[in-house]
Each structure stands twice: as C-alpha cells, then as structure tokens.
Motif scaffolding. Structure first.
Motif, mmCIF file in Angstrom:
data_model
loop_
_atom_site.group_PDB
_atom_site.id
_atom_site.type_symbol
_atom_site.label_atom_id
_atom_site.label_comp_id
_atom_site.label_asym_id
_atom_site.label_seq_id
_atom_site.Cartn_x
_atom_site.Cartn_y
_atom_site.Cartn_z
ATOM 1 N N ALA A 366 -38.213 -4.666 16.103
ATOM 2 C CA ALA A 366 -37.677 -6.020 15.962
ATOM 3 C C ALA A 366 -38.743 -6.989 15.458
ATOM 4 O O ALA A 366 -38.461 -7.890 14.656
ATOM 5 C CB ALA A 366 -37.125 -6.504 17.308
ATOM 6 N N GLY A 367 -39.989 -6.795 15.908
ATOM 7 C CA GLY A 367 -41.071 -7.682 15.468
ATOM 8 C C GLY A 367 -41.388 -7.565 13.999
ATOM 9 O O GLY A 367 -42.061 -8.438 13.430
ATOM 10 N N SER A 368 -40.925 -6.489 13.355
ATOM 11 C CA SER A 368 -41.177 -6.300 11.923
ATOM 12 C C SER A 368 -40.148 -7.000 11.049
ATOM 13 O O SER A 368 -40.245 -6.947 9.818
ATOM 14 C CB SER A 368 -41.187 -4.801 11.581
ATOM 15 N N MET A 369 -39.179 -7.665 11.648
ATOM 16 C CA MET A 369 -38.139 -8.313 10.858
ATOM 17 C C MET A 369 -38.674 -9.478 10.033
ATOM 18 O O MET A 369 -38.022 -9.935 9.093
ATOM 19 C CB MET A 369 -37.008 -8.810 11.777
ATOM 20 N N ILE A 370 -39.866 -9.971 10.383
ATOM 21 C CA ILE A 370 -40.443 -11.069 9.609
ATOM 22 C C ILE A 370 -41.116 -10.574 8.334
ATOM 23 O O ILE A 370 -41.457 -11.375 7.467
ATOM 24 C CB ILE A 370 -41.461 -11.863 10.449
ATOM 25 N N VAL A 371 -41.292 -9.260 8.206
ATOM 26 C CA VAL A 371 -41.999 -8.710 7.037
ATOM 27 C C VAL A 371 -41.305 -9.046 5.716
ATOM 28 O O VAL A 371 -41.979 -9.351 4.734
ATOM 29 C CB VAL A 371 -42.192 -7.184 7.192
ATOM 30 N N PRO A 372 -39.958 -8.988 5.623
ATOM 31 C CA PRO A 372 -39.326 -9.367 4.348
ATOM 32 C C PRO A 372 -39.738 -10.744 3.852
ATOM 33 O O PRO A 372 -39.842 -10.966 2.639
ATOM 34 C CB PRO A 372 -37.830 -9.319 4.673
ATOM 35 N N SER A 373 -39.989 -11.663 4.780
ATOM 36 C CA SER A 373 -40.441 -12.990 4.377
ATOM 37 C C SER A 373 -41.821 -12.927 3.737
ATOM 38 O O SER A 373 -42.066 -13.549 2.697
ATOM 39 C CB SER A 373 -40.464 -13.920 5.601
ATOM 40 N N PHE A 374 -42.747 -12.143 4.331
ATOM 41 C CA PHE A 374 -44.088 -11.995 3.765
ATOM 42 C C PHE A 374 -44.040 -11.326 2.391
ATOM 43 O O PHE A 374 -44.673 -11.778 1.425
ATOM 44 C CB PHE A 374 -44.983 -11.159 4.700
ATOM 45 N N VAL A 375 -43.290 -10.214 2.322
ATOM 46 C CA VAL A 375 -43.216 -9.467 1.065
ATOM 47 C C VAL A 375 -42.586 -10.328 -0.030
ATOM 48 O O VAL A 375 -43.062 -10.368 -1.170
ATOM 49 C CB VAL A 375 -42.419 -8.165 1.260
ATOM 50 N N SER A 376 -41.500 -11.027 0.322
ATOM 51 C CA SER A 376 -40.836 -11.895 -0.648
ATOM 52 C C SER A 376 -41.784 -12.977 -1.142
ATOM 53 O O SER A 376 -41.791 -13.320 -2.336
ATOM 54 C CB SER A 376 -39.598 -12.526 -0.012
#
Length: 568
Positions: A366-376
């Motif tokens: 669940a904590g990895s859900m913020i990764v799309p924001s970083f990658v984007s």
C-alpha cells in the motif's frame, strides 16, 4: 551527454589535482557527494514511505488519525530544510551541518529498527486493525517512535538543501553546476522510487526489521561516503543568510513607525555600495521605505551603519518589496499542496482496503501507491523539457512563461482530484453490491491499480507547477535572494501537509464522511469537495496572474531546466 561531460571533467580535475595538490572541489568530489545523496534518500524514504501503514498495523493507530499524523510529519520534513539551510549559511557552513545531520539520521534509523525488533516497544498486535478492541500504544512506546521521527526531521533539515548547495559549491563554472543539479534530482528521485518500492515491499512482505535495517545501512553508507571525500571538498565559510536581510527590513520599519515621512531626497536614504545610489525607494508599499531612512545615530562619520537592525539600504528595502509582490501568487499554490497531501495519504488508505495483487504471487504494498506520482513527475518533466516545450516554441515562437506553466499545472491538479472522486465512486459501488459481506478489514474486490491514474495525473501536474514556481521565483527574486527561491516552494509544500491535516480534521468534525472504517465512509464526497475547492483556487490564481507584472521582463520566457526543480 551529461554523463560524458562529467567523466571528462572528472579526468580533467584529477589532472589538475596532481599538478595543484591544494586545489579543492571539482568533479573528483562527485562520487562522494552522489553516494551521500543516494544513501540519505534511501534511508529517509525507507523510514517514511510506509510510515502510515506502520502506524496502522503495528501501533494500532486509527487510519484517518494515522493519515493526519503522517501529514504533520511530512510537512515538518518539508519545512525543516529551509531552517537547515539558514543555519548552514549563517553559522556553520554546509559541510559541518551535513556531517552532523547525517549522523543524526543514522541514529534515527537505529531507533526505527529497534521499534521493529523489540516487541515491548509496540502495543499488542490487533487481530482486526481499526476496531475498538485494539490496544493503544503507551506513552513510552509513542515517545520512542516519535523520538526517531523527530531525529529524522532534524536530519532532513541539515541534508536535503545542503547537499545541493554543497555539491554546487564544488564548481566554479555555471555549466558544471547545472550538470550537478540535474544529477542531484535524478539521484533524489531514484532514491525515492527505490525506497517506495523495494524497501516498502520488504517491509510488507519480508519483515519491518529488515526494511528498517536496510534504511539504517543506507544511512551508514551515506555518512561514510561523505567523510571519505572530506579532503577533496571545497568548504565555503558561512556567509550569512539572505533571510536575515528580510528580517532586518521588517524590524527597522517597526522601530521607525513614528518617524514622519515628509518629502525626502536621495541623501535622506541609506544606499551603501550598490547600483541604487542615486535613487529613492519606490512608492509601492511605502511603509517599508522607513527602513532605509537615515535617522540620527544610524550611521557613523565614515557612512557605515551603526545600528544594522534599525537601518537598511534602499536595495534591501526594494528587494523586500519584490518578495511582497509575489506573495499573492505564492499563496495561490498553498491549496494545491493541501490537495496533494490529502490525495497521497487517502490513496494509501484506499489501497489497504482494495485488491493489491498482481498475479498469483505478488501484491503491491500500500505504501508504494505513491510511486506512480514520482514516476509520472520524472517522465512528464522529461517530455516537457525534450518534446512538449520545443513543440510549443516551434508553434508560438516562445517558451511557456512560468505563470503559464503554473496555471496549466493547477488545472491538471484539479482534474486529478476529480478523477480520484470518480475512482472512489467505483470503489463505493462495488462495496454497495457486496453490502452483506462488508466488515472491518474486508478487502474490496476491486484492483488498487485504479488509484494509479489520479496519482499519475497529480505527478504530471507537479512537473508543471512546482518547477514553474521555482522558475518564477528565481526569475523575479532580487539577485541577492536567488537562493531562497527553492525555499519558497518548500514552505508551500510544508504548509500544504500541515493544512491538509487540519482540512481532514474539519471534515471529520462537521460531517460523518470519514469514519475509521473506510468501507463505511463517504470518501467520494471528500474528493469532490477538494476538487471544487481546487477549481476555485485555480480561479484565484488566474486573477493573481492577470494582475501580476513581471519585474524582469527580459527573462519572462526563459526556459526552466531540471536544475531549477524544487525538492518535494
């Protein structure tokens, strides 16, 4: 290209070092500073990326409470580097602050690891997190955990901005500094993505002990790299913080409020040795002109200032006014950060209630859900710099101005909030179809991948409005205050996290939309409120932008490079 040039410069610096043993700085320092940046980023991300889940699952903190706590911590970690930069500039220098705070970070990761290793430092595990039967953490247990958090905030204060400043100070050429800044942000975001994926996965799927221990190891490696390069560094002495000059204008104005402002001449004002020696302060915000007005006893016979907190130069007063003119535009970005803070943490809570499996053997933490924001953010920024802005320039014969970039970013951010509301509507519809099965801890049979689209849109919006803000502040700030431009964005991010906590608190107080069981919530309505307020805030921004006039018009369409990006 940047890598090849860095390699060539490294060889050149090594040759210079052989010919001139006392020469400090240059590309020979790059591997040591790069190791420090990566280590600090991995350690900090390893401790904070999954902190919300750690609070819920291991400390039995209710989910919305945990989101608010994490927002406060994130806000503090965003604001602290501004204070750390001031302390380094004014008192101790970058290197000393970096070494001290890197050691503090290592100590904080030791504490995090101990909380995972020693069972008595955590409350008894709860069979169903979020229920009233869960044992709450004791004051001693929370003191230990939040002590580690406090140390991590202190460490972040002394490392985040000072690593960039320390690295840039190793080079004399602007071209080399620009290349270093590019690599700085590449390393920073690489560390953020790695900590939010690999380390978070280990914490969720292997053990929290191993995850925190990896962060502790990264912190130790970072400190070792920093110390190994000590003999090569150029270590500028502290020069005093530009924020001191701003504070002096305010204090001097307050001390001279009773002074009569009759028609004045150039000789009535203190100028110092600058290019405004033949001018008087401008008519705008004239109350601050008092700070430059010479009163009896303010100067010595040789013309120098006797009381620096009672008299400022005309240049310092006009520099302060330039900051005041930017404040309306600056304030229009605060709610953008509030919406981002709410969206990131609520998305993690949503993911905890959704199907995170990809295939039969892997589940997204669940904590990895913020990764799309970083990658984007990284992908979109690259597309802007290499594709979209050149096309815009080819069609219009100019590059988008900072105000245009900020506006487009805010518009996309509002769209992102609307898409979060639509995703939540879909999640709520699935819950309604399975009404009889819903209970605390029930997993909604809907893929958490749906959450990635709004977060990717948010990352794309950030790639426009945050660098756009830095570009605007860097362009419009007075020459003596250029280095404070990134600090302005950091304060916005910090305020956003703090105020997002207050915003969620108000929602909980005046509505029943956010119970602790997210499957019984009305989260869709929360997102729609955020989307509506984001749209209103966008309108406020348009008004501010319409009435703002560039002070440095020659640079109003200057292209912003990756090196001007903020630290988020």
């Amino acid at each position: 290209m940047a890598k090849e040039l860095a390699t060539e410069n490294l060889k050149f610096d090594e040759e210079k070092a052989k010919m001139s043993p006392n020469k400090k700085g240059g590309w020979i320092t790059f591997p040591f500073i790069a190791g420090s940046i990566l280590g600090v980023g991995l350690a900090s991300g390893g401790a904070t990326s999954n902190l919300l889940v750690y609070l819920v699952q291991k400390y039995n903190v209710r989910s919305i409470d945990a989101a608010q706590i994490v927002n406060i911590i994130s806000g503090t970690m965003s604001l602290a580097p501004v204070i750390g930069a001031i302390v380094a500039d004014a008192f101790f220098g970058c290197y000393s602050v970096l070494v001290f705070c890197s050691a503090i970070q290592l100590l904080s990761l030791v504490i995090f690891t101990l909380t995972a290793v020693i069972q008595s430092l955590r409350p008894t595990p709860c069979a169903v997190p979020g229920t009233d039967t869960c044992q709450t953490a004791s004051k001693g247990q929370l003191t230990m955990l939040y002590g580690g958090v406090a140390l991590l905030c202190i460490a972040t204060a002394g490392t985040r901005f000072n690593q960039a400043t320390m690295g840039a100070s190793q080079f004399d050429r602007v071209e080399d500094q620009a290349i270093f800044f590019n690599w700085f942000f590449i390393f920073m975001y690489t560390a953020a993505i790695a900590s939010s994926t690999a380390i978070v996965y280990i914490q969720d799927s292997v053990s929290w002990v191993t995850g925190f221990a990896l962060g502790m190891g990264a912190s130790a490696v970072s400190l070792v790299f920093l110390l190994l390069g000590s003999k090569y560094y150029h270590k500028p002495a502290p020069q005093g913080s530009p924020f001191t000059g701003l504070a002096r204008v305010v204090v001097a104005t307050l001390r001279k409020l009773k002074v009569q402002m009759e028609p004045q001449t150039t000789a009535s004002y203190f100028h110092g040795n600058d290019d405004m020696a033949s001018s008087i302060p401008g008519p705008s915000f004239s109350i601050f002109n008092r700070a430059a007005l010479i009163a009896e006893g303010d100067t010595s016979p040789d013309g120098s200032i006797v009381k620096p907190w009672k008299l400022c130069s005309v240049r310092e007063v006009e520099d302060f006014k330039a900051i005041i003119r930017l404040l309306p535009l600056w304030s229009s970005s605060i709610f953008v950060s509030i919406s981002i803070g709410c969206q990131l943490n609520l998305s993690v809570l949503q993911a905890l209630t959704m199907d995170r499996s990809i295939g039969p053997h892997f589940s997204i933490p669940a904590g990895s859900m913020i990764v799309p924001s970083f990658v984007s953010f990284v992908v979109f920024l690259t597309l802007l710099d290499r594709v979209l802005f050149p096309i815009w320039h080819w069609l219009t014969h100019h590059t988008p101005s900072p105000l245009q970039r900020i506006g487009i970013g805010q518009f996309i951010n509002a769209i992102s909030m609307m898409s979060s509301a639509l995703v939540e509507r879909r999640r709520a519809a699935v819950i309604n179809r399975h009404e009889a099965e819903v209970h605390p801890g029930w997993i909604v049979p809907l893929s958490a991948v749906w959450l990635m689209l709004p977060l990717a849109l948010a990352g794309g919006a950030e790639a426009l409005h945050f660098p756009g803000q830095v570009g605007l502040y860097y362009q419009e700030f007075p020459k003596a205050l250029k280095n404070t431009s990134t600090g302005m964005v950091a304060v916005i991010i910090a305020l956003g996290f703090y105020l997002s906590t207050a915003f969620l608190g108000v929602i909980r107080d005046v509505t029943t939309w956010l119970p602790d069981d997210l499957n019984r919530s009305r989260l869709e309505k929360v997102y729609w409120v955020i989307a509506i307020l984001s749209t209103i805030n966008f309108g406020y921004y348009l008004v501010c932008a319409k009435f703002y006039k560039y002070q440095n018009t020659n640079n109003s369409t200057e292209k912003v490079s990756v090196g001007e990006m903020p630290a988020i």
